[in-house]
Design a protein around this motif. Structure first.
Motif, PDB file in Angstrom:
ATOM      1  N   ILE A 393       0.725  -1.287   0.318  1.00  0.00           N
ATOM      2  CA  ILE A 393       0.134   0.158  -0.093  1.00  0.00           C
ATOM      3  C   ILE A 393       0.758   1.357  -0.116  1.00  0.00           C
ATOM      4  CG2 ILE A 393      -2.083   1.185   1.391  1.00  0.00           C
ATOM      5  CD1 ILE A 393      -2.609  -1.279   2.602  1.00  0.00           C
ATOM      6  N   THR A 394       0.948   2.097  -0.941  1.00  0.00           N
ATOM      7  CA  THR A 394       1.495   3.371  -1.178  1.00  0.00           C
ATOM      8  C   THR A 394       0.970   4.589   0.047  1.00  0.00           C
ATOM      9  OG1 THR A 394       1.717   3.315  -3.528  1.00  0.00           O
ATOM     10  CG2 THR A 394       2.123   5.060  -2.600  1.00  0.00           C
ATOM     11  N   GLY A 395       1.374   4.864   0.435  1.00  0.00           N
ATOM     12  CA  GLY A 395       0.538   6.217   1.798  1.00  0.00           C
ATOM     13  C   GLY A 395       0.514   6.836   1.241  1.00  0.00           C
ATOM     14  N   PHE A 396      -0.254   7.835   1.289  1.00  0.00           N
ATOM     15  CA  PHE A 396      -0.488   9.675   1.073  1.00  0.00           C
ATOM     16  C   PHE A 396       0.083  10.434   1.499  1.00  0.00           C
ATOM     17  CE2 PHE A 396      -2.212  10.722   4.874  1.00  0.00           C
ATOM     18  CZ  PHE A 396      -2.002  12.205   5.449  1.00  0.00           C
ATOM     19  N   ILE A 397       1.424   9.878   2.104  1.00  0.00           N
ATOM     20  CA  ILE A 397       2.579  10.796   1.958  1.00  0.00           C
ATOM     21  C   ILE A 397       3.370  10.509   1.310  1.00  0.00           C
ATOM     22  CG2 ILE A 397       4.181  11.506   3.937  1.00  0.00           C
ATOM     23  CD1 ILE A 397       2.585  11.519   6.403  1.00  0.00           C
ATOM     24  N   SER A 398       4.528   9.376   0.465  1.00  0.00           N
ATOM     25  CA  SER A 398       4.798   8.715  -0.114  1.00  0.00           C
ATOM     26  C   SER A 398       4.749   9.589  -1.498  1.00  0.00           C
ATOM     27  CB  SER A 398       4.251   7.232   0.014  1.00  0.00           C
ATOM     28  OG  SER A 398       5.169   6.463   1.217  1.00  0.00           O
ATOM     29  N   ALA A 399       3.031   9.648  -1.304  1.00  0.00           N
ATOM     30  CA  ALA A 399       2.360   9.781  -2.689  1.00  0.00           C
ATOM     31  C   ALA A 399       2.600  11.215  -2.985  1.00  0.00           C
ATOM     32  CB  ALA A 399       0.612   9.491  -2.775  1.00  0.00           C
ATOM     33  N   GLN A 400       2.276  12.254  -2.177  1.00  0.00           N
ATOM     34  CA  GLN A 400       2.536  14.081  -2.602  1.00  0.00           C
ATOM     35  C   GLN A 400       4.146  13.450  -1.927  1.00  0.00           C
ATOM     36  OE1 GLN A 400       0.854  16.539  -0.001  1.00  0.00           O
ATOM     37  NE2 GLN A 400      -0.907  15.471   0.693  1.00  0.00           N
ATOM     38  N   THR A 401       4.756  13.775  -1.423  1.00  0.00           N
ATOM     39  CA  THR A 401       6.814  13.192  -1.643  1.00  0.00           C
ATOM     40  C   THR A 401       6.438  12.615  -3.104  1.00  0.00           C
ATOM     41  OG1 THR A 401       6.571  12.664   0.730  1.00  0.00           O
ATOM     42  CG2 THR A 401       8.695  12.286  -0.485  1.00  0.00           C
ATOM     43  N   SER A 402       6.849  12.019  -3.316  1.00  0.00           N
ATOM     44  CA  SER A 402       6.609  11.274  -4.765  1.00  0.00           C
ATOM     45  C   SER A 402       6.973  12.611  -5.410  1.00  0.00           C
ATOM     46  CB  SER A 402       6.007  10.364  -5.120  1.00  0.00           C
ATOM     47  OG  SER A 402       6.671   9.606  -6.251  1.00  0.00           O
ATOM     48  N   SER A 403       5.062  12.840  -5.871  1.00  0.00           N
ATOM     49  CA  SER A 403       4.886  13.696  -6.794  1.00  0.00           C
ATOM     50  C   SER A 403       6.009  15.417  -6.646  1.00  0.00           C
ATOM     51  CB  SER A 403       3.036  14.248  -5.987  1.00  0.00           C
ATOM     52  OG  SER A 403       2.513  15.855  -7.348  1.00  0.00           O
ATOM     53  N   ILE A 408      10.477  18.801  -8.536  1.00  0.00           N
ATOM     54  CA  ILE A 408      11.588  19.492  -8.750  1.00  0.00           C
ATOM     55  C   ILE A 408      12.163  18.719  -9.918  1.00  0.00           C
ATOM     56  CG2 ILE A 408      13.833  18.849  -7.191  1.00  0.00           C
ATOM     57  CD1 ILE A 408      11.913  19.273  -4.898  1.00  0.00           C
ATOM     58  N   ASN A 409      12.776  17.665  -9.934  1.00  0.00           N
ATOM     59  CA  ASN A 409      13.075  17.414 -11.491  1.00  0.00           C
ATOM     60  C   ASN A 409      12.508  17.829 -12.358  1.00  0.00           C
ATOM     61  OD1 ASN A 409      14.599  15.182  -9.433  1.00  0.00           O
ATOM     62  ND2 ASN A 409      12.754  13.554 -10.022  1.00  0.00           N
ATOM     63  N   SER A 410      11.575  17.937 -12.575  1.00  0.00           N
ATOM     64  CA  SER A 410      11.177  18.596 -13.631  1.00  0.00           C
ATOM     65  C   SER A 410      11.983  20.520 -13.686  1.00  0.00           C
ATOM     66  CB  SER A 410       9.681  18.779 -13.966  1.00  0.00           C
ATOM     67  OG  SER A 410       9.267  19.554 -14.876  1.00  0.00           O
ATOM     68  N   ILE A 411      11.898  20.848 -12.686  1.00  0.00           N
ATOM     69  CA  ILE A 411      11.937  23.067 -12.739  1.00  0.00           C
ATOM     70  C   ILE A 411      14.186  22.593 -12.789  1.00  0.00           C
ATOM     71  CG2 ILE A 411      12.340  24.272 -11.148  1.00  0.00           C
ATOM     72  CD1 ILE A 411       9.507  23.667  -9.345  1.00  0.00           C
ATOM     73  N   GLN A 412      14.553  21.439 -12.299  1.00  0.00           N
ATOM     74  CA  GLN A 412      15.988  21.144 -12.513  1.00  0.00           C
ATOM     75  C   GLN A 412      16.362  21.195 -14.065  1.00  0.00           C
ATOM     76  OE1 GLN A 412      16.612  18.356  -9.598  1.00  0.00           O
ATOM     77  NE2 GLN A 412      17.213  20.341  -8.057  1.00  0.00           N
ATOM     78  N   GLN A 413      15.046  19.959 -14.595  1.00  0.00           N
ATOM     79  CA  GLN A 413      15.060  20.166 -16.376  1.00  0.00           C
ATOM     80  C   GLN A 413      15.008  21.786 -16.928  1.00  0.00           C
ATOM     81  OE1 GLN A 413      12.829  17.094 -17.393  1.00  0.00           O
ATOM     82  NE2 GLN A 413      13.834  15.763 -16.366  1.00  0.00           N
ATOM     83  N   GLN A 414      14.118  22.385 -16.182  1.00  0.00           N
ATOM     84  CA  GLN A 414      13.765  23.712 -17.239  1.00  0.00           C
ATOM     85  C   GLN A 414      15.652  24.863 -17.015  1.00  0.00           C
ATOM     86  OE1 GLN A 414       9.944  25.315 -16.343  1.00  0.00           O
ATOM     87  NE2 GLN A 414       9.397  23.532 -15.687  1.00  0.00           N
ATOM     88  N   ILE A 415      15.244  24.584 -15.582  1.00  0.00           N
ATOM     89  CA  ILE A 415      16.949  25.499 -15.288  1.00  0.00           C
ATOM     90  C   ILE A 415      18.004  25.044 -15.654  1.00  0.00           C
ATOM     91  CG2 ILE A 415      18.533  25.474 -12.956  1.00  0.00           C
ATOM     92  CD1 ILE A 415      16.031  25.620 -11.131  1.00  0.00           C
TER      93      ILE A 415
END
Length: 462
Positions: A393-403, A408-415
């Motif tokens: 089971i994936t908890g909602f905290i893990s889901a939010q952290t993953s999101s 962050i990865n997407s923004i760093q690619q933009q940077i």
């Protein structure tokens, strides 16, 4: 209007810096967003750690039947003590005519000092136990002191132990059986210098038997019992009795809330830690308060206004405040919510409720486990179980952290892309300035030559 030729190197550098700042402005903004997302991840990490600790504490109330709810007491601890596990039946057990189990003890006649070499040469010493087991040691003539013999016997770690008793009149070699009970009795035979330590009940020789090996004996509620040891682990199911002396004793087994109460206290403490972690990350600090205080604690939590965090806190508190079963509430077993939003626990109230209705208290604690376990699993998830067949089971905290990590990865690619584009633009701009300066310099030199040439021609015609 300034031309390239009229600009100094400092002015050119200033222009390039201004363009660089304008091109990098989006990077600064994106970096601020990355920092904010990392702060959110850190906040969720603090909450997740506290919820994980709460989940760990719940394990101790998961299966009430395995928690020891029994206590055993003796009215004469000089004669017998006892412990009981969760399977023990409550009741009183009378132990009478107790006689302790003992091991055999032999000692030799007085000999020389413990370090004096015995005469008679090399030899062997053999022990035969009543259980049928035999043990043999061999010693050379150069290792034939009482200390050497004792060390060789003890090195075997067998059914007999040896020691040397030294007095002003001389030393004695002492043999003791390693265990108690009739089966620990032994006889001794020897050769060479060791023949003098031979012993059997029919032919004791010079050895003196100080104590015989005997079983413990007693009556348990009138039923005769014997035991090779002074620890009785099977006489009463779930109860272990340790005999300490001869005489009579009474052992009582009763319901005990101690173990369960301690487990509930651990859960309450872990729950408070979780509530505190959520409060820290969701707290509000007004502008005046944050300005007046200089410490970091004066800042509002990064999860202020986050519905998931606030809802988790409310549900955790509700798991206690709404707890009820079989006519008992959380308050009846000592669990209450304070005005500060924490959980308090009274072991006295718990013990009182347990003494009146143990099964109802256990049912209520089981319900508390179910409520909190569902909440912790929903928050931090759970691994797959091969034993129960349950999926992960994936908890909602893990889901939010993953999101957040994906963002962050997407923004760093933009940077990275913006940085490359900005670098290319600045490089091209520097090339253009350099080319313009070179062109302007060449034009100035040509103009100078023309001026000289024209000036010379004017002089000639005059």
């Amino acid at each position: 209007m300034s031309t390239v030729s009229s600009l100094s190197s400092a002015a050119i550098n200033s222009n390039i810096s201004a363009v660089t700042k304008r091109l990098e402005a989006p990077i600064t903004s994106l970096g601020t967003q990355v920092a904010a997302d990392k702060a959110l991840i850190s906040a969720w990490g603090s909450i997740s750690g506290a919820i994980s600790s709460l989940s760990d504490s719940l394990v101790h109330i998961q299966n009430i039947s395995t928690i020891n709810a029994r206590a055993a007491t003796s009215n004469n601890t000089l004669v017998a003590t006892a412990t009981a596990n969760a399977t023990a039946a409550t009741g009183t057990y009378n132990l009478t005519s107790i006689s302790l189990a003992k091991g055999q003890e032999l000692y030799s006649g007085l000999l020389g000092s413990s370090n004096a070499t015995l005469s008679g040469g090399a030899g062997q010493l053999a022990f035969t136990l009543a259980s049928g087991k035999s043990e043999t040691i061999s010693l050379g003539s150069g290792s034939m002191t009482l200390n050497d013999i004792a060390a060789a016997v003890n090195k075997q770690h067998g059914g007999v132990q040896a020691s040397v008793l030294s007095t002003s009149a001389g030393a004695r070699l002492v043999f003791n059986s390693s265990a108690t009970g009739a089966s620990a009795a032994f006889s001794v035979s020897g050769t060479g210098a060791l023949a003098q330590f031979a012993y059997s009940s029919a032919s004791p020789g010079s050895e003196i038997k100080a104590q015989s090996a005997v079983n413990a004996s007693l009556s348990l509620n009138g039923i005769p019992i014997t035991s090779a040891s002074n620890s009785l682990g099977s006489a009463i199911a779930g109860v272990t009795i340790s005999l300490a002396g001869s005489g009579n004793a009474s052992v009582s087994v009763s319901s005990s809330p101690t173990a369960l109460s301690g487990s509930v206290l651990d859960v309450a403490n872990s729950l408070n830690t979780a509530l505190s972690a959520i409060s820290t990350e969701t707290k509000y600090v007004g502008t005046a308060s944050s300005t007046a205080a200089s410490s970091g604690s004066a800042k509002s939590g990064v999860l202020l206004g986050n519905f998931s965090a606030a809802n988790l806190k409310n549900q955790l508190m509700n798991a206690v405040s709404s707890l009820e079963s079989s006519g008992l509430s959380a308050a009846a077993i000592g669990l209450t919510l304070t005005s500060a939003g924490t959980v308090s626990f009274s072991s006295t109230a718990f013990s009182s409720a347990f003494s009146k209705n143990p099964s109802a208290v256990q049912t209520l604690v089981s319900k508390l486990y179910t409520s909190l376990d569902n909440l912790t699993t929903g928050a931090i998830g759970a691994a797959a179980s091969s034993a129960t067949g349950a999926s992960s089971i994936t908890g909602f905290i893990s889901a939010q952290t993953s999101s957040l990590n994906d963002a962050i990865n997407s923004i760093q690619q933009q940077i990275t892309l913006i940085s490359k584009q900005a670098s290319a633009t600045i490089t091209e701009l520097q090339k253009q300035y350099t080319a313009a300066e070179t062109s302007a310099s060449s034009a100035s030199v040509t103009q100078a030559y023309l001026s000289i040439f024209l000036g010379n021609n004017s002089s000639s015609s005059g």
